[in-house]
Design a protein around this motif. Structure first.
Motif, PDB file in Angstrom:
ATOM      1  N   VAL A  97      36.299  -2.920  -0.147  1.00  0.00           N
ATOM      2  CA  VAL A  97      35.396  -2.947  -1.441  1.00  0.00           C
ATOM      3  C   VAL A  97      34.998  -4.220  -1.794  1.00  0.00           C
ATOM      4  CG1 VAL A  97      35.531  -2.430  -3.876  1.00  0.00           C
ATOM      5  CG2 VAL A  97      36.182  -0.622  -2.486  1.00  0.00           C
ATOM      6  N   THR A  98      33.550  -4.348  -1.921  1.00  0.00           N
ATOM      7  CA  THR A  98      33.073  -5.549  -2.274  1.00  0.00           C
ATOM      8  C   THR A  98      31.831  -5.519  -3.052  1.00  0.00           C
ATOM      9  OG1 THR A  98      32.454  -8.012  -1.760  1.00  0.00           O
ATOM     10  CG2 THR A  98      31.882  -6.177  -0.277  1.00  0.00           C
ATOM     11  N   HIS A  99      31.443  -6.481  -4.008  1.00  0.00           N
ATOM     12  CA  HIS A  99      30.197  -6.255  -4.419  1.00  0.00           C
ATOM     13  C   HIS A  99      29.308  -7.436  -3.679  1.00  0.00           C
ATOM     14  CE1 HIS A  99      31.958 -10.031  -6.392  1.00  0.00           C
ATOM     15  NE2 HIS A  99      31.030 -10.562  -6.446  1.00  0.00           N
ATOM     16  N   ASP A 100      29.800  -8.014  -2.722  1.00  0.00           N
ATOM     17  CA  ASP A 100      28.970  -9.047  -2.141  1.00  0.00           C
ATOM     18  C   ASP A 100      28.133  -8.435  -0.933  1.00  0.00           C
ATOM     19  OD1 ASP A 100      28.195 -11.233  -0.513  1.00  0.00           O
ATOM     20  OD2 ASP A 100      29.884 -12.640  -1.311  1.00  0.00           O
ATOM     21  N   ILE A 101      27.096  -8.408  -0.795  1.00  0.00           N
ATOM     22  CA  ILE A 101      26.427  -7.758   0.411  1.00  0.00           C
ATOM     23  C   ILE A 101      26.336  -8.702   1.527  1.00  0.00           C
ATOM     24  CG2 ILE A 101      23.933  -8.647  -0.237  1.00  0.00           C
ATOM     25  CD1 ILE A 101      24.716  -5.125   1.428  1.00  0.00           C
ATOM     26  N   ASP A 102      26.603  -9.989   1.328  1.00  0.00           N
ATOM     27  CA  ASP A 102      26.778 -10.590   2.683  1.00  0.00           C
ATOM     28  C   ASP A 102      28.089 -10.649   3.268  1.00  0.00           C
ATOM     29  OD1 ASP A 102      24.288 -12.194   2.684  1.00  0.00           O
ATOM     30  OD2 ASP A 102      24.803 -13.447   0.899  1.00  0.00           O
ATOM     31  N   GLU A 103      29.230 -10.402   2.223  1.00  0.00           N
ATOM     32  CA  GLU A 103      30.471 -10.280   3.057  1.00  0.00           C
ATOM     33  C   GLU A 103      30.557  -8.675   3.588  1.00  0.00           C
ATOM     34  OE1 GLU A 103      34.753 -11.067   1.165  1.00  0.00           O
ATOM     35  OE2 GLU A 103      33.800  -9.573   0.053  1.00  0.00           O
ATOM     36  N   ALA A 104      29.850  -7.831   2.980  1.00  0.00           N
ATOM     37  CA  ALA A 104      29.582  -6.559   3.691  1.00  0.00           C
ATOM     38  C   ALA A 104      29.224  -6.510   5.077  1.00  0.00           C
ATOM     39  CB  ALA A 104      28.995  -5.318   2.737  1.00  0.00           C
ATOM     40  N   LEU A 105      27.905  -7.154   5.128  1.00  0.00           N
ATOM     41  CA  LEU A 105      27.382  -7.203   6.331  1.00  0.00           C
ATOM     42  C   LEU A 105      27.983  -7.863   7.505  1.00  0.00           C
ATOM     43  CD1 LEU A 105      23.507  -8.184   5.049  1.00  0.00           C
ATOM     44  CD2 LEU A 105      24.262  -6.042   6.072  1.00  0.00           C
ATOM     45  N   LYS A 106      28.876  -9.053   6.948  1.00  0.00           N
ATOM     46  CA  LYS A 106      29.490  -9.710   7.971  1.00  0.00           C
ATOM     47  C   LYS A 106      30.735  -8.866   8.723  1.00  0.00           C
ATOM     48  CE  LYS A 106      32.231 -13.862   8.511  1.00  0.00           C
ATOM     49  NZ  LYS A 106      32.652 -15.089   7.839  1.00  0.00           N
ATOM     50  N   LEU A 107      31.442  -8.261   7.811  1.00  0.00           N
ATOM     51  CA  LEU A 107      32.915  -7.550   8.269  1.00  0.00           C
ATOM     52  C   LEU A 107      32.547  -6.024   8.516  1.00  0.00           C
ATOM     53  CD1 LEU A 107      34.958  -8.467   4.908  1.00  0.00           C
ATOM     54  CD2 LEU A 107      34.910  -9.613   7.108  1.00  0.00           C
ATOM     55  N   ALA A 108      31.659  -5.198   8.316  1.00  0.00           N
ATOM     56  CA  ALA A 108      31.389  -3.938   8.267  1.00  0.00           C
ATOM     57  C   ALA A 108      31.188  -3.427   9.801  1.00  0.00           C
ATOM     58  CB  ALA A 108      30.528  -3.271   7.167  1.00  0.00           C
ATOM     59  N   THR A 109      31.904  -2.275  10.242  1.00  0.00           N
ATOM     60  CA  THR A 109      31.224  -1.709  11.112  1.00  0.00           C
ATOM     61  C   THR A 109      30.287  -0.660  10.490  1.00  0.00           C
ATOM     62  OG1 THR A 109      33.320  -1.235  12.081  1.00  0.00           O
ATOM     63  CG2 THR A 109      32.011   0.008  13.013  1.00  0.00           C
ATOM     64  N   ARG A 110      30.513   0.100   9.652  1.00  0.00           N
ATOM     65  CA  ARG A 110      29.498   0.920   8.562  1.00  0.00           C
ATOM     66  C   ARG A 110      29.603   0.451   7.139  1.00  0.00           C
ATOM     67  NH1 ARG A 110      27.418   4.789  11.710  1.00  0.00           N
ATOM     68  NH2 ARG A 110      26.743   6.087   9.830  1.00  0.00           N
TER      69      ARG A 110
END
Length: 317
Positions: free
Chosen positions: A197-210
């Motif tokens: 869980v994050t509020h940071d979209i850049d973190e999400a884009l870097k880490l996520a498979t989905r």
């Protein structure tokens, strides 16, 4: 081959008094995925995470873990099957690092020898040498070190699922970037099912498979980072992604090696690493006022060229 669902939510809602925190969401997370739930404050992302390990219960709907409905499972036993890492680490201040990491294996009835070996393995995996860190206390650790210990504790019982609630949110940008890279490195080795869980979209884009985008308790979009950037479903998702920066964010998902060209002629003065992103390459080009870079591998050998026109061949939304 059909992916194996590790986590399934079906029409799940959660109300607090008369307020709806999670509103009729359905979601499938497959085994080995790193699924990131992202959204603004109060969107329901942390509530959704806590529903998975029964820290709170569903008001309606059902959740299945590895095919088993968690409604009939003992909450404590369920939590021992899942790792849980949070922003403030939750480390016991008067316990050593070794004892903190070993708490779940102890509850699971592991032998002292097996626990010690597991602690040693995890500290080494997280770049915290056992001899230096095992006997320290949380107050003797930096923020980044404490967060690493928190992740090690979450992994200690060798769970199939790791839940992470804003685990890097309170860290400085350099430490945060380092731990994101560490998480990706570890995931490439252990291949757990991770819900982050994050509020940071850049973190999400870097880490996520989905990525799961939530707004006002509902799932707005669930897709790969590339598809999310290329095809946002509405203005809210576009805004979350940063309307005028979507091209740069898209470039951050593509490695230089996918666009480099064969070596020819004299080598350019400035270089980029083969595993760097197109966004990093664009930054170097702007900084050095050049339209071509030499591409080098980990041993610093020249392996290709990256002209500006190759960057412009990158797909856009």
């Amino acid at each position: 081959m059909t992916p194996t669902p590790m986590i399934e939510l079906s029409h799940v809602s959660r109300l607090f008094d008369n307020a709806v925190a999670v509103d009729d969401i359905s979601l499938q997370i497959n085994s080995g995925e790193l699924c990131v739930i992202v959204g603004t404050s109060g969107c329901g992302k942390s509530t959704t995470l806590r529903l998975l390990n029964k820290l709170i219960s569903c008001s309606s709907g059902n959740i299945r873990i590895d095919g088993e409905d968690i409604a009939g499972l003992d909450a404590k036993l369920l939590r021992r099957r899942m790792g849980y890492a949070i922003q403030n680490t939750g480390l016991f201040p008067h316990w050593s690092v070794e004892r903190n990491i070993g708490v779940v294996p102890t509850l699971l009835g592991w032998s002292p020898e097996k626990i010690k070996a597991r602690v040693h393995e995890l500290l080494e995996l997280l770049s915290l040498p056992y001899a230096e860190f095992a006997h320290k206390f949380p107050s003797q650790l930096s923020g980044g070190q404490a967060q690493r210990v928190g992740v090690a504790r979450a992994l200690a019982g060798d769970p199939d699922i790791l839940l992470m609630d804003e685990p890097f949110g309170a860290l400085d940008p350099i430490t945060r970037d380092s731990l994101q890279n560490e998480l990706l490195r570890i995931q490439s080795q252990i291949n757990k099912t991770i819900v982050f869980v994050t509020h940071d979209i850049d973190e999400a884009l870097k880490l996520a498979t989905r990525i799961v985008v939530m707004d006002k308790g509902r799932i707005v979009q669930h897709d790969t980072p590339a598809n999310l950037l290329d095809r946002p479903v509405n203005e809210f998702v576009q805004s979350l992604l940063g309307q005028n920066e979507r091209g740069l964010k898209r470039a951050s998902l593509e490695p230089v090696k996918t666009h480099m060209q064969a070596l020819s002629g004299d080598l350019p003065e400035h270089s980029v690493n083969v595993d760097d992103t197109l966004r990093q390459a664009m930054s170097l080009m702007y900084w050095h006022r050049t339209d071509i870079l030499c591409v080098r591998d980990a041993e610093n050998h020249a392996v290709g060229l990256l002209p500006m026109r190759a960057l412009l061949d990158s797909p856009t939304a």
